[in-house]
Design an enzyme around this catalytic site. Sequence first.
Site, short mmCIF file in Angstrom:
data_model
loop_
_atom_site.label_atom_id
_atom_site.label_comp_id
_atom_site.label_asym_id
_atom_site.label_seq_id
_atom_site.Cartn_x
_atom_site.Cartn_y
_atom_site.Cartn_z
N HIS A 284 0.82 -1.21 0.00
CA HIS A 284 0.00 0.00 0.00
C HIS A 284 0.86 1.25 0.00
CE1 HIS A 284 -3.11 -2.93 1.45
NE2 HIS A 284 -3.58 -2.45 0.33
N ASP B 137 -6.75 3.96 9.24
CA ASP B 137 -8.11 4.04 8.70
C ASP B 137 -8.48 2.81 7.87
OD1 ASP B 137 -8.48 6.49 9.81
OD2 ASP B 137 -8.00 7.62 7.99
N GLU C 278 -11.24 12.58 13.89
CA GLU C 278 -10.56 13.00 12.67
C GLU C 278 -11.27 14.22 12.12
OE1 GLU C 278 -9.69 10.00 9.73
OE2 GLU C 278 -8.55 8.79 11.16
P1 FAD Z 1 4.25 -2.17 2.10
O1 FAD Z 1 3.81 -1.08 1.21
O2 FAD Z 1 4.29 -3.54 1.54
O3 FAD Z 1 5.67 -1.80 2.74
C1 FAD Z 1 5.91 -0.53 3.30
C2 FAD Z 1 7.37 -0.43 3.78
O4 FAD Z 1 7.55 -1.28 4.91
C3 FAD Z 1 8.39 -0.90 2.76
O5 FAD Z 1 9.56 -0.16 2.90
C4 FAD Z 1 8.61 -2.35 3.13
O6 FAD Z 1 9.87 -2.83 2.70
C5 FAD Z 1 8.50 -2.27 4.64
N1 FAD Z 1 7.99 -3.51 5.23
C6 FAD Z 1 6.90 -4.23 4.87
N2 FAD Z 1 6.75 -5.29 5.67
C7 FAD Z 1 7.75 -5.23 6.57
C8 FAD Z 1 8.14 -6.04 7.67
N3 FAD Z 1 7.46 -7.13 8.02
N4 FAD Z 1 9.25 -5.67 8.37
C9 FAD Z 1 9.95 -4.58 8.05
N5 FAD Z 1 9.64 -3.78 7.02
C10 FAD Z 1 8.54 -4.10 6.29
N6 FAD Z 1 -1.33 4.72 7.16
C11 FAD Z 1 -1.61 5.24 8.35
O7 FAD Z 1 -0.74 5.39 9.20
N7 FAD Z 1 -2.88 5.62 8.66
C12 FAD Z 1 -3.92 5.47 7.80
O8 FAD Z 1 -5.05 5.79 8.12
C13 FAD Z 1 -3.64 4.91 6.54
N8 FAD Z 1 -4.64 4.70 5.64
C14 FAD Z 1 -4.35 4.14 4.43
C15 FAD Z 1 -5.39 3.95 3.53
C16 FAD Z 1 -5.14 3.35 2.30
C17 FAD Z 1 -6.28 3.15 1.35
C18 FAD Z 1 -3.83 2.98 1.97
C19 FAD Z 1 -3.53 2.39 0.63
C20 FAD Z 1 -2.78 3.20 2.85
C21 FAD Z 1 -3.03 3.77 4.10
N9 FAD Z 1 -2.01 4.01 5.02
C22 FAD Z 1 -2.31 4.55 6.24
C23 FAD Z 1 -0.62 3.76 4.68
C24 FAD Z 1 -0.13 2.39 5.10
O9 FAD Z 1 -0.23 2.24 6.50
C25 FAD Z 1 1.34 2.24 4.72
O10 FAD Z 1 1.51 2.43 3.35
C26 FAD Z 1 1.86 0.85 5.11
O11 FAD Z 1 3.25 0.82 4.92
C27 FAD Z 1 1.21 -0.19 4.27
O12 FAD Z 1 1.49 -1.47 4.75
P2 FAD Z 1 1.85 -2.59 3.69
O13 FAD Z 1 1.81 -3.88 4.37
O14 FAD Z 1 1.03 -2.44 2.48
O15 FAD Z 1 3.37 -2.15 3.43
#
Ligand code: FAD
Length: 482
Positions: free
Chosen positions: A65, A132, A248
Amino acid sequence: PPEPTDNLRTDPGAIKLASIDYGHIIKEKPFAVLYPSSVDDIRTLIYLSYNSLFSYTIAAKGQVHSTWGQAQANDGVVVQMNSLNRFRNGTGILISGDRSLGFYADVGGEQMWIDVLNATLTRGLSPVSWTDYLYPTVGGTLSNAGISGHTYQKGPQITNVLELDVLTGKGEFVTCSPQKDSELFYAVLGGLGQFGIITRARIVLGPAKKRVKWLRILYSDFSSFSTDQETLISTTGPSDKVMPDFLEGHLLMNQSPLDFYPQSQRRKITFLVNQYGILYIIEVVTYYDNKNEAKKVKQMLKSLKGFLPGFVFEKDVTYLQFLNRVHDQEIELRKKGLWDIPHPWLNIFIPKSRITDFDNGVFRNILLKRNFTSSTVLVYPLLRSKWDERMSAVIAAEEEVFYFVGFLDASADNWEAFDNKNKDILQFCVNAGIKFKQYLGHHATKEEWIIHFGSKWNTFQQRKTRFDPRMILSPGQRIFNY
Ligand code: FAD
């Protein structure tokens, strides 16, 4: 030395999937993708890179994400974290504890928060701090901070973790906590994946309420809106003051959806939007189990001064429905083909003392004047004292109250226009001397990262040298790798 795993894939399908993210802007190809069947597979991958003459970079990929390629690894190896779940044999989320000492969940870093919620709800429990959207992974949000309307009261998700299992950039497996290997523990939380891969997190749980009173309160002027937001989160006030469980805020402009509001009120609201250009909406929630508790919400309104009389709208939903609300939007957007499109997002923290200047300079003078009225814009206050300085996460300077502002744009055909608008927003802040910080951000150069980390840069760099000296991990953040 450990043997290399045979779970590596280099076929075009696997490479393609590992080269995209929710942002749909950056697309960098790894040379291979690891589908681990155990934590040890990942440890071996890191160990071999660390000990090889020609080390390769490694990115943990959660649910991608990210919007700026943060989980990608150009010419390196991407680790498909959710592959672990197939081999956990039901141990991906384990709940422990008791009433007197408190409950917690031991959760695999690859688990999605929605699954953590569903598992804990079966025991009448729930994590206390949220984002969220519940489909990111635990490892993904803990690498950033994990914020939402719960954060002002409970702190970000990173401050609700008791212990972590981490694979460092040297291929070491370390269990760390504030009591043991605390330097690694604090480094990893908000550490943008730079110091280790989280394979387990122990998450604080609390009792889950069953239902939710969910309010939207409309304002025509920013000053009343932000004053009331700050009143709501302030711990001072009358002894019977009710604090929201969630707070919020967002902007309502002429292209914003109105589906929350009763059909009969939408014309009136549209009229007001046309009159004022922007309506500011406070979104507050109280959780409750019984009718008496439900009445708290009325009490909460008593402390508010400046909303538009009669423009308070209420929904009553289950706890799960509320927490999972963004997923409903996801389903709608997917139906319309508007989910897998570019998302040039900008998220920033602004000190409270400059938030009115920000309203004038950005909401009025950039968004309204240039007709960016389709943007989803979140605006809500957070408290510095709920964050832990020792963690890697960076927030806005000095003041106790600071605002989160998120510009969550999506554009199928012209994302550059939104990105340029975001660049203008940042430039406005620079020109106006507003000490902002980006959240989930990306920076073009190392110098920009040094400015971002400010007084934390030296510690961040020292921790990198200690835990990932060959700069193997999460290259897509572009802090140490270009
Ligand atoms: P990825 O995108 O897969 O990875 C993000 C980063 O973390 C990368 O650098 C990756 O290498 C690293 N990473 C992934 N897994 C691990 C692990 N196990 N150990 C160490 N590093 C790791 N964020 C908020 O804080 N509040 C919100 O309300 C919020 N709302 C969102 C709503 C939407 C629709 C979306 C798309 C995103 C939102 N986000 C929000 C952002 C989201 O929390 C971050 O983008 C988060 O990193 C996504 O998690 P992911 O598993 O998809 O990570």
